[in-house]
Design a protein around this motif. Structure first.
Motif, PDB file in Angstrom:
ATOM      1  N   ASN A  67      40.187  39.061  55.126  1.00 10.03           N
ATOM      2  CA  ASN A  67      40.804  40.362  55.745  1.00 10.03           C
ATOM      3  C   ASN A  67      41.582  41.534  56.017  1.00 10.03           C
ATOM      4  O   ASN A  67      41.640  42.149  55.188  1.00 10.03           O
ATOM      5  N   ASN A  68      42.495  40.630  56.670  1.00 10.11           N
ATOM      6  CA  ASN A  68      43.538  41.252  57.317  1.00 10.11           C
ATOM      7  C   ASN A  68      44.252  41.677  55.904  1.00 10.11           C
ATOM      8  O   ASN A  68      45.512  43.276  55.972  1.00 10.11           O
ATOM      9  N   GLN A  69      44.874  40.839  55.065  1.00  7.88           N
ATOM     10  CA  GLN A  69      45.322  40.899  53.299  1.00  7.88           C
ATOM     11  C   GLN A  69      44.507  42.318  52.238  1.00  7.88           C
ATOM     12  O   GLN A  69      45.260  41.686  51.462  1.00  7.88           O
ATOM     13  N   THR A  70      43.373  42.570  53.050  1.00  3.57           N
ATOM     14  CA  THR A  70      42.419  43.065  51.952  1.00  3.57           C
ATOM     15  C   THR A  70      43.985  43.998  51.053  1.00  3.57           C
ATOM     16  O   THR A  70      43.447  44.543  49.355  1.00  3.57           O
ATOM     17  N   SER A  71      44.202  45.049  51.717  1.00  5.94           N
ATOM     18  CA  SER A  71      45.472  45.625  50.363  1.00  5.94           C
ATOM     19  C   SER A  71      45.845  44.892  49.980  1.00  5.94           C
ATOM     20  O   SER A  71      46.824  45.788  48.634  1.00  5.94           O
ATOM     21  N   ALA A  72      46.778  44.117  50.447  1.00 11.71           N
ATOM     22  CA  ALA A  72      47.748  43.613  49.181  1.00 11.71           C
ATOM     23  C   ALA A  72      46.998  42.880  48.143  1.00 11.71           C
ATOM     24  O   ALA A  72      47.270  42.384  46.813  1.00 11.71           O
ATOM     25  N   ILE A  73      46.416  41.838  48.548  1.00  8.35           N
ATOM     26  CA  ILE A  73      44.572  41.666  47.414  1.00  8.35           C
ATOM     27  C   ILE A  73      44.708  42.722  46.281  1.00  8.35           C
ATOM     28  O   ILE A  73      44.988  41.999  44.956  1.00  8.35           O
ATOM     29  N   ARG A  74      44.097  43.508  47.166  1.00 10.78           N
ATOM     30  CA  ARG A  74      43.813  44.841  46.016  1.00 10.78           C
ATOM     31  C   ARG A  74      44.861  45.405  44.994  1.00 10.78           C
ATOM     32  O   ARG A  74      44.863  45.296  44.073  1.00 10.78           O
ATOM     33  N   PRO A  89      37.883  48.586  42.440  1.00 10.56           N
ATOM     34  CA  PRO A  89      37.414  48.735  43.807  1.00 10.56           C
ATOM     35  C   PRO A  89      37.722  48.062  45.027  1.00 10.56           C
ATOM     36  O   PRO A  89      38.739  47.242  45.097  1.00 10.56           O
ATOM     37  N   GLU A  90      36.976  49.250  46.234  1.00 15.20           N
ATOM     38  CA  GLU A  90      37.365  48.522  47.434  1.00 15.20           C
ATOM     39  C   GLU A  90      37.003  46.941  47.266  1.00 15.20           C
ATOM     40  O   GLU A  90      35.841  47.075  46.818  1.00 15.20           O
ATOM     41  N   LEU A  91      37.742  46.373  48.285  1.00 17.70           N
ATOM     42  CA  LEU A  91      37.152  44.973  48.472  1.00 17.70           C
ATOM     43  C   LEU A  91      36.706  44.729  49.554  1.00 17.70           C
ATOM     44  O   LEU A  91      37.443  44.721  51.098  1.00 17.70           O
ATOM     45  N   LYS A  92      35.536  44.005  50.132  1.00 10.90           N
ATOM     46  CA  LYS A  92      35.372  43.518  50.968  1.00 10.90           C
ATOM     47  C   LYS A  92      34.862  42.094  50.965  1.00 10.90           C
ATOM     48  O   LYS A  92      33.865  41.819  49.511  1.00 10.90           O
ATOM     49  N   PHE A  93      35.156  40.957  52.230  1.00  9.27           N
ATOM     50  CA  PHE A  93      35.214  39.585  52.047  1.00  9.27           C
ATOM     51  C   PHE A  93      34.256  38.970  53.129  1.00  9.27           C
ATOM     52  O   PHE A  93      34.191  39.507  54.064  1.00  9.27           O
ATOM     53  N   PHE A  94      33.100  38.202  52.283  1.00  9.91           N
ATOM     54  CA  PHE A  94      32.340  37.401  53.808  1.00  9.91           C
ATOM     55  C   PHE A  94      32.790  35.993  52.869  1.00  9.91           C
ATOM     56  O   PHE A  94      33.201  35.803  52.385  1.00  9.91           O
ATOM     57  N   LEU A  95      32.215  35.753  54.031  1.00 10.42           N
ATOM     58  CA  LEU A  95      31.504  33.395  54.299  1.00 10.42           C
ATOM     59  C   LEU A  95      30.976  33.516  53.767  1.00 10.42           C
ATOM     60  O   LEU A  95      29.715  34.094  53.337  1.00 10.42           O
ATOM     61  N   ASP A  96      30.557  32.060  52.005  1.00  9.24           N
ATOM     62  CA  ASP A  96      29.684  31.817  51.536  1.00  9.24           C
ATOM     63  C   ASP A  96      29.144  30.637  52.083  1.00  9.24           C
ATOM     64  O   ASP A  96      30.144  29.523  51.519  1.00  9.24           O
ATOM     65  N   ASP A  97      28.737  30.253  53.075  1.00  8.28           N
ATOM     66  CA  ASP A  97      27.905  28.982  53.313  1.00  8.28           C
ATOM     67  C   ASP A  97      26.400  28.573  52.729  1.00  8.28           C
ATOM     68  O   ASP A  97      26.346  27.514  53.744  1.00  8.28           O
TER      69      ASP A  97
END
Length: 111
Positions: A67-74, A89-97
């Protein structure tokens, strides 16, 4: 209800995010990140990516780093998809448990 275009773009983003995470995890030993599902908003401006992280003990810490590296990943995603998409698109990451949930159910059923 997702449209056909949303599904196509979600699959494209899922494939490219998987490639990005595969390249990054080669540098670190013992960590595996897979993209389970990508859901995209109807206006194609926000993509929610659900990640399955192994080992699950470090999952929260790794997710915070992602989540801290979202801009680099985008940015990397934009380089991969620059000919297919006009706006990344803007990226949002969530944990799939879900795998942990399945293991817990199996363990409870065996008792």
């Amino acid at each position: 209800m997702e449209t056909t275009r949303q599904n196509k773009i979600a699959r494209l983003i899922q494939k490219d995010l998987s490639t990005i995470f595969q390249e990054e995890t080669r540098k670190t030993r013992g960590i595996l990140i897979s993209v389970s599902v990508v859901r995209i908003s109807p206006d194609l401006s926000v993509a929610k990516a659900y990640l399955s992280i192994f080992p699950s003990e470090k999952a929260q810490e790794i997710l915070e780093n992602i989540n801290n590296q979202t801009s680099a990943i985008r940015f990397k995603l934009g380089n991969l998809e620059r000919h297919q998409l006009r706006i990344i698109p803007e990226l949002k990451f969530f944990l799939d448990d879900s795998l942990d949930y399945i293991d817990n159910i199996d363990r409870l059923l065996k008792q």
